[in-house]
Design an enzyme around this catalytic site. Structure first.
Site, PDB file in Angstrom:
ATOM      1  N   ASP A  76      20.827 -24.715  22.399  1.00  0.00           N
ATOM      2  CA  ASP A  76      21.962 -23.826  22.122  1.00  0.00           C
ATOM      3  C   ASP A  76      21.581 -22.868  20.998  1.00  0.00           C
ATOM      4  OD1 ASP A  76      22.089 -26.201  20.398  1.00  0.00           O
ATOM      5  OD2 ASP A  76      23.938 -25.349  19.612  1.00  0.00           O
ATOM      6  N   GLU A 135      23.732 -28.248  18.754  1.00  0.00           N
ATOM      7  CA  GLU A 135      23.344 -28.546  17.375  1.00  0.00           C
ATOM      8  C   GLU A 135      24.071 -27.605  16.438  1.00  0.00           C
ATOM      9  OE1 GLU A 135      21.308 -28.058  13.549  1.00  0.00           O
ATOM     10  OE2 GLU A 135      21.606 -26.553  15.082  1.00  0.00           O
TER      11      GLU A 135
HETATM   12  N1  LIG Z   1      28.632 -28.434  12.142  1.00  0.00           N
HETATM   13  C1  LIG Z   1      27.928 -29.321  11.250  1.00  0.00           C
HETATM   14  C2  LIG Z   1      26.423 -29.187  11.335  1.00  0.00           C
HETATM   15  C3  LIG Z   1      25.937 -27.758  11.205  1.00  0.00           C
HETATM   16  C4  LIG Z   1      24.419 -27.703  11.166  1.00  0.00           C
HETATM   17  C5  LIG Z   1      23.923 -26.479  10.425  1.00  0.00           C
HETATM   18  N2  LIG Z   1      22.491 -26.512  10.349  1.00  0.00           N
HETATM   19  C6  LIG Z   1      21.803 -25.414  10.045  1.00  0.00           C
HETATM   20  O1  LIG Z   1      22.325 -24.313   9.882  1.00  0.00           O
HETATM   21  C7  LIG Z   1      20.312 -25.578   9.849  1.00  0.00           C
HETATM   22  C8  LIG Z   1      19.850 -24.601   8.825  1.00  0.00           C
HETATM   23  C9  LIG Z   1      18.665 -25.099   8.032  1.00  0.00           C
HETATM   24  O2  LIG Z   1      17.669 -25.455   8.662  1.00  0.00           O
HETATM   25  O3  LIG Z   1      18.765 -25.167   6.813  1.00  0.00           O
HETATM   26  C10 LIG Z   1      24.485 -26.441   9.010  1.00  0.00           C
HETATM   27  O4  LIG Z   1      23.887 -26.999   8.069  1.00  0.00           O
HETATM   28  O5  LIG Z   1      25.556 -25.841   8.835  1.00  0.00           O
HETATM   29  C11 LIG Z   1      28.389 -29.120   9.804  1.00  0.00           C
HETATM   30  O6  LIG Z   1      29.199 -28.227   9.537  1.00  0.00           O
HETATM   31  O7  LIG Z   1      27.953 -29.879   8.959  1.00  0.00           O
HETATM   32 ZN   LIG Z   2      18.419 -24.796  14.595  1.00  0.00          ZN
HETATM   33 ZN   LIG Z   3      20.694 -22.581  13.536  1.00  0.00          ZN
END
Ligand SMILES: N[C@@H](CCC[C@H](NC(=O)CCC(=O)O)C(=O)O)C(=O)O
Ligand SMILES: [Zn+2]
Ligand SMILES: [Zn+2]
Length: 383
Positions: A76, A135
């Site tokens: 995604d 993800e």
């Molecule tokens: N919806 C969840 C998880 C969101 C995951 C998101 N991950 C990234 O953006 C990876 C970026 C990186 O590699 O540093 C996030 O951290 O928001 C939530 O809100 O926790």
């Molecule tokens: Zn990613």
């Molecule tokens: Zn991302």
């Protein structure tokens, strides 16, 4: 089927797959790995708004008793947004770069997984791909659900659980190889509500305005210093991400005011501990808090696994990766329940932006790094 990671990335980018993703992008991946001898298991779960989500588990068994190494990631992508120089879901080569949504986050890494697999003999050991279609979103039907399916398959003798897992998120910063992630901070999102009593702005004694109480609550929360960081983690941070009243009238005191927070926290906290702390502050201001804990902080302490990854990166790039836990969270927060997990991937400068792009040479180097990592992980003695 070409094993050129640039061509494979193009095929994946050309399938639109904004979260939650299903369908053609998984068909394309399946068509890449079936000729290599992988058994592919696909599952679609959930309903709108958080689903349906497709997940894919592909496994190629090695000799009996061999180790099992997994590559994990997501197909995604975040929405393209505005202002692209070319169509976001039509891969375009310009100069040394390949443009398209997902080029670095993280269809390019999945293409590099596949290109690496094409060059790993079956007798090297058991290899799998753990690929989700959610993800970037709530992940309610994503990797956590896929892990349940993998456990069931393993219980039925149709596979095994991995001994080691590499997540291909874009961890590099200025050049390929300069950073890997050995852990992540935890994440909790909190919705705050303050109720009042609606009324006429000229008759405030007959109403109760919730907005000043929400402002005072947010000021207290915003002033919190959660910590100064810990041995492996940067300081925790609390961000106010939304304030909402939705009052269209100039002369009405509204009945309710709402706000939202996101806290990214290190190993000095638990999600529930922070929820309790925020709830107590909300309550003092006459409000309530509803929380969703996305994940706790975790770390895969430096050791044999991180060393073999660093060695593969150094061999192919000449760069020694920094071992970091910075940034957001990732699906490694679920996968760590199965086995040690480390993340390594492309440069992340353009992720989630318009004109997301990857250096085509980085894709080729990454495929060689992933091949080295898989072969070394399969040879590593069991702990
Ligand atoms: N919806 C969840 C998880 C969101 C995951 C998101 N991950 C990234 O953006 C990876 C970026 C990186 O590699 O540093 C996030 O951290 O928001 C939530 O809100 O926790
Ligand atoms: Zn990613
Ligand atoms: Zn991302």
């Amino acid at each position: 089927m070409s094993a050129d990671p640039v061509v494979l990335t193009e095929r994946l980018i050309d399938c639109p797959s904004v979260t939650p993703a299903t369908g053609s992008v998984f068909d394309v991946l399946q068509a890449m790995v079936v000729p290599m001898g992988f058994a592919v298991h696909r599952y679609i779960e959930g309903e709108a708004p958080d689903g349906p989500v497709e997940n894919l588990f592909a496994i190629r068994q090695g000799p009996a008793g061999s180790r099992h190494f997994a590559f994990a990631g997501h197909l995604d992508v975040v929405p393209p947004g505005q202002g692209w120089s070319s169509a976001p879901f039509t891969a375009e080569r310009r100069g040394e770069l390949l443009y398209g949504r997902g080029a670095v986050d993280m269809k390019g890494a999945i293409a590099a997984f596949v290109a690496a697999l094409a060059d790993i003999p079956q007798d090297a050991g058991t290899i799998s791909l753990i690929i989700t279609g959610d993800e970037e979103g709530p992940a309610r039907y994503g990797t956590a659900a896929l892990i349940e399916r993998m456990r069931a398959l393993a219980g039925a003798g149709e596979g095994s659980l991995p001994d080691l897992c590499l997540v291909g998120e874009p961890t590099s910063v200025n050049r390929l190889g300069d950073m890997m992630k050995i852990g992540r901070r935890g994440s909790v999102n909190i919705w705050l509500t303050v109720d009042g009593a609606q009324g006429h702005v000229a008759y405030p004694h007959l109403a109760d305005n919730p907005i000043p109480r929400l402002i005072a609550m947010l000021a207290e929360l915003d002033a919190l210093v959660l910590d100064e960081g810990s041995d492996w983690f940067q300081p925790s941070n609390l961000e106010i991400t939304d304030i909402e009243v939705g009052n269209p009238a100039t002369n009405v005191i509204p009945a309710q005011a709402r706000a939202r927070l996101s806290i990214r926290f290190n190993d000095l906290h638990t999600g529930q501990g922070l929820v309790d702390r925020v709830s107590a502050i909300a309550s003092r201001h006459g409000g309530t808090a509803r929380a969703v804990i996305s994940g706790e902080s975790f770390i895969t302490l430096p050791g044999d696994f991180s060393s073999l990854i660093a060695h593969a990166v150094e061999t192919e790039t000449g760069v020694t990766p920094e071992l970091s836990t910075t940034g957001g969270t990732s699906d490694a927060r679920f996968l760590r329940a199965l086995c040690p997990v480390v993340e390594f991937g492309l440069c992340n400068a353009t992720m989630h932006k318009k004109d997301e792009a990857v250096a085509m040479e980085d894709l080729r180097v990454l495929a060689r790094i992933y091949r080295r990592i898989a072969l070394a992980a399969l040879q590593q003695p069991s702990a």
